[in-house]
Write an enzyme that holds these catalytic residues in place. Structure first.
Site, PDB file in Angstrom:
ATOM      1  N   LYS A  80      44.533  51.509  55.959  1.00  0.00           N
ATOM      2  CA  LYS A  80      43.317  50.705  55.875  1.00  0.00           C
ATOM      3  C   LYS A  80      42.600  50.744  57.215  1.00  0.00           C
ATOM      4  O   LYS A  80      43.237  50.581  58.266  1.00  0.00           O
ATOM      5  CB  LYS A  80      43.640  49.244  55.530  1.00  0.00           C
ATOM      6  CG  LYS A  80      44.378  49.052  54.215  1.00  0.00           C
ATOM      7  CD  LYS A  80      44.775  47.595  54.012  1.00  0.00           C
ATOM      8  CE  LYS A  80      45.588  47.416  52.745  1.00  0.00           C
ATOM      9  NZ  LYS A  80      46.053  46.022  52.566  1.00  0.00           N
ATOM     10  N   CYS A 120      49.160  67.145  11.919  1.00  0.00           N
ATOM     11  CA  CYS A 120      49.622  66.999  10.550  1.00  0.00           C
ATOM     12  C   CYS A 120      48.422  66.683   9.662  1.00  0.00           C
ATOM     13  O   CYS A 120      47.556  65.877  10.016  1.00  0.00           O
ATOM     14  CB  CYS A 120      50.642  65.860  10.472  1.00  0.00           C
ATOM     15  SG  CYS A 120      51.012  65.323   8.797  1.00  0.00           S
ATOM     16  N   ARG A 122      47.134  40.999  38.500  1.00  0.00           N
ATOM     17  CA  ARG A 122      45.875  41.732  38.653  1.00  0.00           C
ATOM     18  C   ARG A 122      45.171  41.918  37.315  1.00  0.00           C
ATOM     19  O   ARG A 122      43.958  41.863  37.230  1.00  0.00           O
ATOM     20  CB  ARG A 122      46.123  43.097  39.301  1.00  0.00           C
ATOM     21  CG  ARG A 122      44.841  43.923  39.406  1.00  0.00           C
ATOM     22  CD  ARG A 122      44.971  45.054  40.382  1.00  0.00           C
ATOM     23  NE  ARG A 122      46.044  45.970  40.046  1.00  0.00           N
ATOM     24  CZ  ARG A 122      46.443  46.961  40.850  1.00  0.00           C
ATOM     25  NH1 ARG A 122      45.882  47.104  42.025  1.00  0.00           N
ATOM     26  NH2 ARG A 122      47.407  47.779  40.489  1.00  0.00           N
ATOM     27  N   LYS A 136      53.695  51.096  50.812  1.00  0.00           N
ATOM     28  CA  LYS A 136      53.109  50.841  49.494  1.00  0.00           C
ATOM     29  C   LYS A 136      54.237  50.405  48.566  1.00  0.00           C
ATOM     30  O   LYS A 136      55.033  51.218  48.109  1.00  0.00           O
ATOM     31  CB  LYS A 136      52.420  52.087  48.943  1.00  0.00           C
ATOM     32  CG  LYS A 136      51.730  51.854  47.600  1.00  0.00           C
ATOM     33  CD  LYS A 136      51.057  53.119  47.094  1.00  0.00           C
ATOM     34  CE  LYS A 136      50.328  52.845  45.790  1.00  0.00           C
ATOM     35  NZ  LYS A 136      51.243  52.455  44.704  1.00  0.00           N
ATOM     36  N   ASP A 175      48.885  60.525  37.631  1.00  0.00           N
ATOM     37  CA  ASP A 175      47.956  60.821  38.725  1.00  0.00           C
ATOM     38  C   ASP A 175      47.224  62.137  38.489  1.00  0.00           C
ATOM     39  O   ASP A 175      46.026  62.251  38.776  1.00  0.00           O
ATOM     40  CB  ASP A 175      48.707  60.892  40.063  1.00  0.00           C
ATOM     41  CG  ASP A 175      49.188  59.526  40.515  1.00  0.00           C
ATOM     42  OD1 ASP A 175      50.187  59.477  41.259  1.00  0.00           O
ATOM     43  OD2 ASP A 175      48.578  58.521  40.137  1.00  0.00           O
ATOM     44  N   ALA A 216      53.510  60.623  38.671  1.00  0.00           N
ATOM     45  CA  ALA A 216      52.939  61.896  39.099  1.00  0.00           C
ATOM     46  C   ALA A 216      52.098  62.515  37.992  1.00  0.00           C
ATOM     47  O   ALA A 216      50.994  63.027  38.234  1.00  0.00           O
ATOM     48  CB  ALA A 216      54.058  62.863  39.518  1.00  0.00           C
ATOM     49  N   GLU A 217      52.585  62.455  36.756  1.00  0.00           N
ATOM     50  CA  GLU A 217      51.842  63.030  35.637  1.00  0.00           C
ATOM     51  C   GLU A 217      50.562  62.227  35.388  1.00  0.00           C
ATOM     52  O   GLU A 217      49.499  62.790  35.126  1.00  0.00           O
ATOM     53  CB  GLU A 217      52.717  63.030  34.388  1.00  0.00           C
ATOM     54  CG  GLU A 217      52.068  63.706  33.197  1.00  0.00           C
ATOM     55  CD  GLU A 217      52.991  63.763  31.998  1.00  0.00           C
ATOM     56  OE1 GLU A 217      54.181  63.422  32.147  1.00  0.00           O
ATOM     57  OE2 GLU A 217      52.526  64.163  30.925  1.00  0.00           O
ATOM     58  N   CYS A 252      54.889  69.313   8.780  1.00  0.00           N
ATOM     59  CA  CYS A 252      55.123  68.097   9.564  1.00  0.00           C
ATOM     60  C   CYS A 252      56.574  67.649   9.408  1.00  0.00           C
ATOM     61  O   CYS A 252      57.065  67.514   8.282  1.00  0.00           O
ATOM     62  CB  CYS A 252      54.174  66.993   9.097  1.00  0.00           C
ATOM     63  SG  CYS A 252      54.510  65.373   9.822  1.00  0.00           S
ATOM     64  N   GLU A 278      52.249  41.500  46.588  1.00  0.00           N
ATOM     65  CA  GLU A 278      53.043  42.244  45.612  1.00  0.00           C
ATOM     66  C   GLU A 278      54.349  41.493  45.334  1.00  0.00           C
ATOM     67  O   GLU A 278      55.067  41.104  46.257  1.00  0.00           O
ATOM     68  CB  GLU A 278      53.364  43.625  46.171  1.00  0.00           C
ATOM     69  CG  GLU A 278      53.803  44.623  45.135  1.00  0.00           C
ATOM     70  CD  GLU A 278      52.666  45.531  44.695  1.00  0.00           C
ATOM     71  OE1 GLU A 278      52.911  46.438  43.898  1.00  0.00           O
ATOM     72  OE2 GLU A 278      51.519  45.324  45.159  1.00  0.00           O
TER      73      GLU A 278
END
Length: 674
Positions: free
Chosen positions: A294, A430, A136, A115, A37, A34-35, A412, A171
């Protein structure tokens, strides 16, 4: 165009490339899907808004990551592209509307399927026999994993019909039951547990010993055909003309295909299928993270075509990320290769998305303040198949009285050097440079990486020992290592030490592009390093170039030029470069490109309003005189040319006190410098 936009785009590209490498090559993801994306979509949006900043080496132009060196490389006959994503009903409706508009119809028939959360591969069959299998990789080139795929029992070694030549796309994945059994075995042996079925499948498929792969119980599902030679289809009267029929055809060949696939009509059919599969998700024997739509008709697919990295006729509708509640026990700071200090939330262990997680990146201080995350807070944690989750928000209503705000350290935590922050940057850094152990380790790993100096065998654990035992402080120290120094290290026998020394010696013969990339200069990626090497020809020319000369190089703008000059302004960096050359690191040099110093070199113009001459002509004349033409006004803009009905750009120029030229003054300037 503001400097913050340029910096943001550069930051997003660097982060996306890093996480692509972690996810696809190392099988060790650091952030959630999710992050990732969110970052990818933000970069896409910015590149659409600022097309002048779009580059050929942007991760939006590419798919996935490069193949592992351990396997032979395989060039795909047809690219293995990724899919664009939809995250809500509105985006699915927008996709359907675009398809209908392009095809000139009111309703479209779609093939729909789950998927899979696995690893995309391609299988080649010749005369009906399985001949080759590959991952791939980066979409154009993958890894040859034929021997490992032969051990996957659901992949037929012989097709039911002897088709002369066909590529099958699909897959590889691991069923939930097989994943649970594998982790039990790992636990019993005291070995590392796998994070989730996807990582277990990817790691199993990339084993050099195919006997290990055979013991992992992988599975396979086909989701389409790649290249097919015309002669292969004579007895079939051609390939079926719909995706749904092609799937039936593949099944008749003996290939496993998802049983949950359907053919539906219109956007209502898409959304109904999405909700149906969403309800079945937890009961399915394998992990999925969404569904795929599709356009069913192959002729319609061809009419719709492709964008640079994805087909226009297909889209993945992803499920919402899984969430859970937990407590922030502490917030600590990690120091990255470039010195960036990243706050990390240490969490009370929480089971979410199939694994137990204990930490999450908070990105930077600004993001932490925006979300108002405090030590002691109860937070919502979101995870979508990866190890480190995203902290969505704090539940302020549950905040305890003793919750503490995080304070960014002024020194640091790794080396004790002062921490600094530029006014227009979100990141604290730093100032310790090469003597900071945290930066040192990552800088050495980058220097030795495959696309840099390619020192095989110099990995994480060895670099950690070399730094911790004070044997290596800078990349130049790598070339001072000897057999006695290496042989006493943990898990480093005499043979391994000899092999590493051989790899170090071999790395001395390199290219200027690799050397520039290996230095780890901020915002200088592999492609930019190649352009710099081609342009300047010699390292001395490159080091001596000022910001104006650097900006003659394609894709080098003010930010990159500043990063380069700042790097060589540091004496210790120049000393390390000199030591590397003295150690024998060398490459073939050439004269470089002869660049004429033009009258307007280094000047940035912005054109706004209506001019009597064509805008493209004005831009062309400026560029012939050495100027850059930008689409937005910033502090780095030298001139704004304002024609009739100039709008917000003129106002911005006046606000920033940028010199404004009317058309007459502009034409006079062109005349004087021609």
């Amino acid at each position: 165009m503001s400097a913050s936009v340029v910096k943001r785009i550069a930051h997003l590209r660097a982060e996306i490339e890093k996480h692509n490498h972690q996810y696809y090559v190392l099988d060790d993801p650091l952030i959630s899907d999710a992050e990732f994306d969110v970052m990818f979509r933000e970069l896409q949006t910015l590149e659409v808004q600022y097309p002048d900043l779009a580059t050929a080496d942007s991760p939006t132009q590419r798919v996935g990551a490069a193949p592992l060196k351990s396997f032979a490389e395989v060039v795909h006959r047809t690219p293995m592209l990724s899919l664009n994503n939809a995250f809500n009903d509105e985006e699915v409706r927008a996709f359907d509307a675009r398809v209908c508009e392009t095809l000139g119809v009111t309703v479209v028939e779609y093939a729909v399927e789950p998927k899979f959360d696995g690893l995309a591969i391609t299988l080649t069959y010749r005369d009906g026999m399985f001949a080759q299998g590959a991952t791939r990789g980066d979409g154009s080139m993958g890894e040859d994993v034929t021997q490992n795929l032969r051990t996957v029992r659901t992949i037929p070694l012989r097709l039911e019909k002897p088709v002369p030549f066909i590529e099958i796309r699909g897959e590889v994945l691991m069923f939930k039951r097989d994943f649970a059994a594998l982790n039990r075995q790992q636990s019993d042996r005291g070995d590392k547990m796998f994070a989730n079925p996807r990582n277990a499948a990817a790691g199993s498929l990339r084993q050099l010993d195919s006997r290990i792969t055979a013991s992992r119980h992988l599975s396979f599902f086909a989701y389409g055909a790649g290249a097919v030679e015309d002669s292969s289809l004579v007895e079939w009267n051609g390939l079926p003309d719909t995706h749904g029929a092609q799937m039936e055809w593949l099944q008749k060949l003996g290939l496993p295909v998802p049983q949950e696939r359907r053919v539906v009509r219109g956007v209502d059919g898409l959304l109904a299928y999405y909700h149906e599969i969403s309800e079945q998700r937890s009961k399915l024997p394998y992990d999925i993270d969404g569904v795929v739509y599709k356009v069913n008709g192959i002729a319609q697919q061809k009419r719709l075509g492709y964008v640079s990295r994805a087909p226009r006729f297909a889209i993945a509708h992803k499920f919402p990320a899984e969430e859970a509640h937990t407590t922030v026990l502490d917030i600590e700071v990690q120091v990255g290769r470039t010195g960036v200090l990243t706050p990390v939330a240490r969490l009370a262990p929480v089971f979410v998305g199939g694994v137990t997680v204990t930490n999450a990146t908070l990105h930077n201080e600004e993001e932490l303040r925006r979300k108002d995350i405090r030590i002691g807070d109860t937070v919502i944690v979101r995870r979508a198949g990866d190890v480190i989750p995203e902290v969505v928000r704090a539940l302020v209503e549950r905040r305890p009285a003793d919750a503490r705000e995080f304070v960014m350290p002024c020194i640091c935590p790794s080396c004790g050097a002062h921490v600094t922050k530029l006014p227009d940057e979100a990141a604290w850094r730093c100032s310790g440079g090469l003597f900071c152990p945290a930066q040192r380790k990552q800088a050495l790993l980058h220097f030795a990486s495959r696309r840099a100096l390619d020192i095989e065998g110099l990995g994480d654990k060895l670099v950690e020992q070399l730094v911790d035992q004070q044997l290596v402080h800078t990349p130049a120290d790598i070339y001072k290592l000897d057999l006695a120094m290496l042989a006493n290290l943990e898990r480093m026998g005499e043979k391994s030490a000899h092999n590493l020394l051989g790899a170090i010696e071999h790395s001395k013969q390199t290219t200027l592009a690799r050397f520039i990339y290996a230095l780890g200069i901020r915002n200088v990626g592999e492609t930019t390093a190649k352009e710099l090497a081609r342009h300047f020809g010699t390292l001395d020319n490159f080091i001596a170039a000022d910001e104006a000369r650097l900006q003659h190089v394609p894709d080098v703008g003010p930010v990159v030029a500043q990063c380069i000059t700042a790097f060589f302004a540091e004496q210790h960096n120049c000393e390390v470069v000199a030591q590397l050359r003295a150690s024998g690191v060398s490459w073939a040099e050439h004269e470089g490109l002869q660049v004429e110093v033009l009258p307007l070199s280094g000047k940035t113009f912005v054109l706004t309003g209506t001019l009597s001459i064509n805008r493209d002509e004005a831009k062309e004349r400026l560029e012939k005189l050495g100027a850059k033409v930008s689409g937005s006004v910033s502090k780095k803009t030298d001139y704004v040319v304002a024609g009739a009905e100039a709008g917000s750009k003129l106002s911005k120029a006046q606000e920033l006190k940028v010199e404004v030229l009317d058309e007459q003054q502009f034409l006079q300037l062109l005349k004087e410098n021609s």
